[in-house]
Write a protein that holds these residues in place. Sequence first.
Motif, PDB file in Angstrom:
ATOM      1  N   TYR A  12      42.311  50.399  37.407  1.00 56.00           N
ATOM      2  CA  TYR A  12      42.656  49.755  38.678  1.00 56.00           C
ATOM      3  C   TYR A  12      42.274  50.624  39.874  1.00 56.00           C
ATOM      4  CZ  TYR A  12      45.320  47.208  42.181  1.00 56.00           C
ATOM      5  OH  TYR A  12      45.686  46.498  43.303  1.00 56.00           O
ATOM      6  N   PHE A  13      42.539  51.930  39.779  1.00 58.26           N
ATOM      7  CA  PHE A  13      42.313  52.791  40.940  1.00 58.26           C
ATOM      8  C   PHE A  13      40.891  53.345  41.012  1.00 58.26           C
ATOM      9  CE2 PHE A  13      47.030  53.328  40.498  1.00 58.26           C
ATOM     10  CZ  PHE A  13      47.348  52.666  41.674  1.00 58.26           C
ATOM     11  N   THR A  14      40.227  53.480  39.875  1.00 61.64           N
ATOM     12  CA  THR A  14      38.848  53.987  39.903  1.00 61.64           C
ATOM     13  C   THR A  14      37.815  52.867  39.877  1.00 61.64           C
ATOM     14  OG1 THR A  14      38.691  54.159  37.494  1.00 61.64           O
ATOM     15  CG2 THR A  14      39.580  56.062  38.688  1.00 61.64           C
ATOM     16  N   LYS A  15      38.267  51.635  39.594  1.00 59.09           N
ATOM     17  CA  LYS A  15      37.364  50.477  39.512  1.00 59.09           C
ATOM     18  C   LYS A  15      36.304  50.669  38.434  1.00 59.09           C
ATOM     19  CE  LYS A  15      39.579  48.651  42.915  1.00 59.09           C
ATOM     20  NZ  LYS A  15      40.561  47.585  42.653  1.00 59.09           N
ATOM     21  N   LYS A  16      36.687  51.308  37.335  1.00 53.33           N
ATOM     22  CA  LYS A  16      35.780  51.509  36.207  1.00 53.33           C
ATOM     23  C   LYS A  16      36.428  50.939  34.949  1.00 53.33           C
ATOM     24  CE  LYS A  16      33.915  55.886  37.999  1.00 53.33           C
ATOM     25  NZ  LYS A  16      33.788  57.352  37.750  1.00 53.33           N
ATOM     26  N   ASN A  17      35.571  50.604  33.996  1.00 51.03           N
ATOM     27  CA  ASN A  17      36.045  50.167  32.695  1.00 51.03           C
ATOM     28  C   ASN A  17      35.832  51.279  31.685  1.00 51.03           C
ATOM     29  OD1 ASN A  17      36.932  47.552  33.254  1.00 51.03           O
ATOM     30  ND2 ASN A  17      34.828  46.802  33.295  1.00 51.03           N
ATOM     31  N   LEU A  18      36.769  51.389  30.749  1.00 52.93           N
ATOM     32  CA  LEU A  18      36.638  52.412  29.724  1.00 52.93           C
ATOM     33  C   LEU A  18      35.813  51.936  28.539  1.00 52.93           C
ATOM     34  CD1 LEU A  18      40.130  54.119  29.486  1.00 52.93           C
ATOM     35  CD2 LEU A  18      37.961  55.195  30.019  1.00 52.93           C
ATOM     36  N   PHE A  19      36.125  50.758  28.032  1.00 49.47           N
ATOM     37  CA  PHE A  19      35.507  50.329  26.792  1.00 49.47           C
ATOM     38  C   PHE A  19      34.790  48.978  26.877  1.00 49.47           C
ATOM     39  CE2 PHE A  19      39.006  53.075  25.542  1.00 49.47           C
ATOM     40  CZ  PHE A  19      38.400  53.904  24.617  1.00 49.47           C
ATOM     41  N   ILE A  20      35.050  48.206  27.885  1.00 53.91           N
ATOM     42  CA  ILE A  20      34.634  46.814  27.862  1.00 53.91           C
ATOM     43  C   ILE A  20      33.338  46.607  28.630  1.00 53.91           C
ATOM     44  CG2 ILE A  20      35.377  44.452  28.286  1.00 53.91           C
ATOM     45  CD1 ILE A  20      37.063  46.068  26.279  1.00 53.91           C
ATOM     46  N   LYS A  21      32.396  45.897  28.026  1.00 56.48           N
ATOM     47  CA  LYS A  21      31.154  45.548  28.699  1.00 56.48           C
ATOM     48  C   LYS A  21      31.399  44.409  29.684  1.00 56.48           C
ATOM     49  CE  LYS A  21      27.395  46.864  25.597  1.00 56.48           C
ATOM     50  NZ  LYS A  21      26.294  46.370  24.753  1.00 56.48           N
ATOM     51  N   PRO A  22      30.603  44.353  30.754  1.00 54.39           N
ATOM     52  CA  PRO A  22      30.797  43.277  31.736  1.00 54.39           C
ATOM     53  C   PRO A  22      30.617  41.884  31.149  1.00 54.39           C
ATOM     54  CG  PRO A  22      29.448  45.028  32.647  1.00 54.39           C
ATOM     55  CD  PRO A  22      29.608  45.327  31.194  1.00 54.39           C
ATOM     56  N   ASN A  23      29.804  41.731  30.097  1.00 57.47           N
ATOM     57  CA  ASN A  23      29.558  40.403  29.544  1.00 57.47           C
ATOM     58  C   ASN A  23      30.490  40.057  28.388  1.00 57.47           C
ATOM     59  OD1 ASN A  23      28.571  42.215  27.729  1.00 57.47           O
ATOM     60  ND2 ASN A  23      26.643  41.129  27.323  1.00 57.47           N
ATOM     61  N   SER A  24      31.592  40.792  28.260  1.00 53.66           N
ATOM     62  CA  SER A  24      32.524  40.511  27.181  1.00 53.66           C
ATOM     63  C   SER A  24      33.448  39.376  27.592  1.00 53.66           C
ATOM     64  CB  SER A  24      33.346  41.758  26.867  1.00 53.66           C
ATOM     65  OG  SER A  24      34.199  42.052  27.941  1.00 53.66           O
ATOM     66  N   LEU A  25      34.458  39.132  26.767  1.00 52.10           N
ATOM     67  CA  LEU A  25      35.401  38.064  27.071  1.00 52.10           C
ATOM     68  C   LEU A  25      36.194  38.354  28.329  1.00 52.10           C
ATOM     69  CD1 LEU A  25      36.756  37.306  23.478  1.00 52.10           C
ATOM     70  CD2 LEU A  25      35.051  36.035  24.779  1.00 52.10           C
ATOM     71  N   PHE A  26      36.323  39.641  28.691  1.00 55.52           N
ATOM     72  CA  PHE A  26      36.983  39.975  29.938  1.00 55.52           C
ATOM     73  C   PHE A  26      36.093  39.549  31.095  1.00 55.52           C
ATOM     74  CE2 PHE A  26      38.938  42.973  27.003  1.00 55.52           C
ATOM     75  CZ  PHE A  26      40.265  42.828  27.342  1.00 55.52           C
ATOM     76  N   LYS A  27      36.589  38.696  31.952  1.00 55.97           N
ATOM     77  CA  LYS A  27      35.762  38.132  33.018  1.00 55.97           C
ATOM     78  C   LYS A  27      35.567  39.092  34.175  1.00 55.97           C
ATOM     79  CE  LYS A  27      35.487  34.431  30.621  1.00 55.97           C
ATOM     80  NZ  LYS A  27      34.248  34.125  29.888  1.00 55.97           N
ATOM     81  N   SER A  28      36.482  40.023  34.372  1.00 51.30           N
ATOM     82  CA  SER A  28      36.366  40.939  35.497  1.00 51.30           C
ATOM     83  C   SER A  28      37.139  42.208  35.197  1.00 51.30           C
ATOM     84  CB  SER A  28      36.906  40.296  36.783  1.00 51.30           C
ATOM     85  OG  SER A  28      38.316  40.109  36.673  1.00 51.30           O
ATOM     86  N   LYS A  29      36.901  43.224  36.016  1.00 50.84           N
ATOM     87  CA  LYS A  29      37.631  44.481  35.862  1.00 50.84           C
ATOM     88  C   LYS A  29      39.119  44.280  36.112  1.00 50.84           C
ATOM     89  CE  LYS A  29      33.655  47.263  37.298  1.00 50.84           C
ATOM     90  NZ  LYS A  29      33.129  48.214  38.290  1.00 50.84           N
ATOM     91  N   ASN A  30      39.451  43.445  37.073  1.00 49.60           N
ATOM     92  CA  ASN A  30      40.860  43.220  37.371  1.00 49.60           C
ATOM     93  C   ASN A  30      41.576  42.546  36.205  1.00 49.60           C
ATOM     94  OD1 ASN A  30      40.672  44.366  39.922  1.00 49.60           O
ATOM     95  ND2 ASN A  30      40.125  42.420  40.889  1.00 49.60           N
ATOM     96  N   TYR A  31      40.871  41.701  35.465  1.00 52.72           N
ATOM     97  CA  TYR A  31      41.482  41.045  34.316  1.00 52.72           C
ATOM     98  C   TYR A  31      41.820  42.077  33.239  1.00 52.72           C
ATOM     99  CZ  TYR A  31      42.050  37.874  30.361  1.00 52.72           C
ATOM    100  OH  TYR A  31      42.537  37.202  29.278  1.00 52.72           O
ATOM    101  N   GLU A  32      40.931  43.033  33.020  1.00 57.49           N
ATOM    102  CA  GLU A  32      41.206  44.098  32.064  1.00 57.49           C
ATOM    103  C   GLU A  32      42.408  44.924  32.508  1.00 57.49           C
ATOM    104  OE1 GLU A  32      37.912  46.678  31.383  1.00 57.49           O
ATOM    105  OE2 GLU A  32      39.157  48.239  30.493  1.00 57.49           O
ATOM    106  N   ALA A  33      42.429  45.302  33.779  1.00 55.15           N
ATOM    107  CA  ALA A  33      43.560  46.075  34.304  1.00 55.15           C
ATOM    108  C   ALA A  33      44.860  45.281  34.206  1.00 55.15           C
ATOM    109  CB  ALA A  33      43.290  46.469  35.754  1.00 55.15           C
ATOM    110  N   PHE A  34      44.770  43.968  34.406  1.00 60.21           N
ATOM    111  CA  PHE A  34      45.965  43.114  34.307  1.00 60.21           C
ATOM    112  C   PHE A  34      46.544  43.163  32.899  1.00 60.21           C
ATOM    113  CE2 PHE A  34      47.638  38.924  33.086  1.00 60.21           C
ATOM    114  CZ  PHE A  34      48.723  38.837  33.944  1.00 60.21           C
ATOM    115  N   LEU A  35      45.686  43.079  31.876  1.00 59.92           N
ATOM    116  CA  LEU A  35      46.171  43.149  30.496  1.00 59.92           C
ATOM    117  C   LEU A  35      46.811  44.500  30.196  1.00 59.92           C
ATOM    118  CD1 LEU A  35      43.513  41.387  28.223  1.00 59.92           C
ATOM    119  CD2 LEU A  35      45.849  40.677  28.692  1.00 59.92           C
TER     120      LEU A  35
END
Length: 419
Positions: free
Chosen positions: A212-235
């Motif tokens: 959330y604070f760095t706006k980076k993803n650790l493991f998830i590719k942008p084209n995965s089921l996660f639609k956005s970075k915020n959705y990953e942070a929400f989970l």
Amino acid sequence: MVINALFLLWPFLMFSGIALQGISFYSIGILLPALFCVCFKPLPPFLNTVAKCFVFLHILFPLVNICVYFFPDKEVPENIYQWSWQWPGIFQSQFPSSFFFGGLLLFLLYFLFRRVRVRHGLMERQGFYIFESFTIGLATASLVFVLFIFFQHITGLDLHSLFRHKFEYLSGGDVLSNGRFRVYGFYGHPLTLAGVSLTYAVFFWTLFCYTYFTKKNLFIKPNSLFKSKNYEAFLFGIISIFNFFIVFLSSGRTACVAALLSLITIPFIFERRRFFWKKVAIISCLFVFSILAFFQSGVGNRLEATTTSIENYATLDKGNNRIYFWKVYIKLISSKSFIGHGNYWLKHGVREFYYNRSGYGFLTEKFPAHNMLLEILGCVGIIGLSFILLTLFYLLYIFYRFINTCYSLKGFQNPFFIA
């Protein structure tokens, strides 16, 4: 598809009890990922290092037991130090056996398949979806189990008895001052539930703060089921909040204090100069919510009763003799502070000797310290505690270096597939 389904199911098994935890840990947590890596990429050296650390942490306690046999406490009667090979006997360890056998299994798999030929193909992307499936499964499992546990908190129904196809209720000793019940979940003790949930809570709270604070993803590719970075942070945030709430319902005083400290301190580890006021706002809201949960769940009343009891009776509360345990352990630690007494010898006479010597022989049950730091010091001393802390910090260091290696490559690389 089958692999994703298993990782989706894994969190439900991890919440369900010790036996199912052990089975799922070996099969889904070690065997399946290792064999999957073997099929498509060599096992990363990182796993070999983790395996060695797990094995070392386990055998540290038996090594101290053997050392104490040759260098016993001179103040303890000699007849206590009788060598016994009865299993587990002197080879008993305080470190979980699941991590020991899991470490041996990881080490064996790495040794056998470290030079396996790589198969290329589209399945390399599967590692991203495995973590994604686990995250979605854990978010769902956390919601389901927090509802179960809140139901137990209200009604007192012993969920653990459902495995025996019975409807039993918690004892009167589990009733809190607010009329609710201290929850066990599907375990045999509230602190086991608190430990499992606190692990999930802190880990995913860390992931939430990072993404959330760095706006980076650790493991998830942008084209995965996660639609956005915020959705990953929400989970990640949902998982952590649900598990923090379970910790409060367990009414474990130490666990609840650790949860509050984690909520406050972890956000400021990442990008300390950026989003300062946003962090303050988020932490303030969560802290107020946590304090309300802290007192509504009965933990605050337990702490207040503890303070009153200590002032009046020198005990934590009625029937709780932890202060006596701590006083005994302080004495036995001071008598053999560097190497400790060995957990085997403590169990087979040394602990009882110090209870009687300290004037607490009247206690019907002479328990361990009920304090992790004192128990470790009593078992393996200052030297052993230092080795344990150094090993844990080393694990954190190599994990940090491993993740940075993934980012230092051209584009983000899945850490499960770094050869």
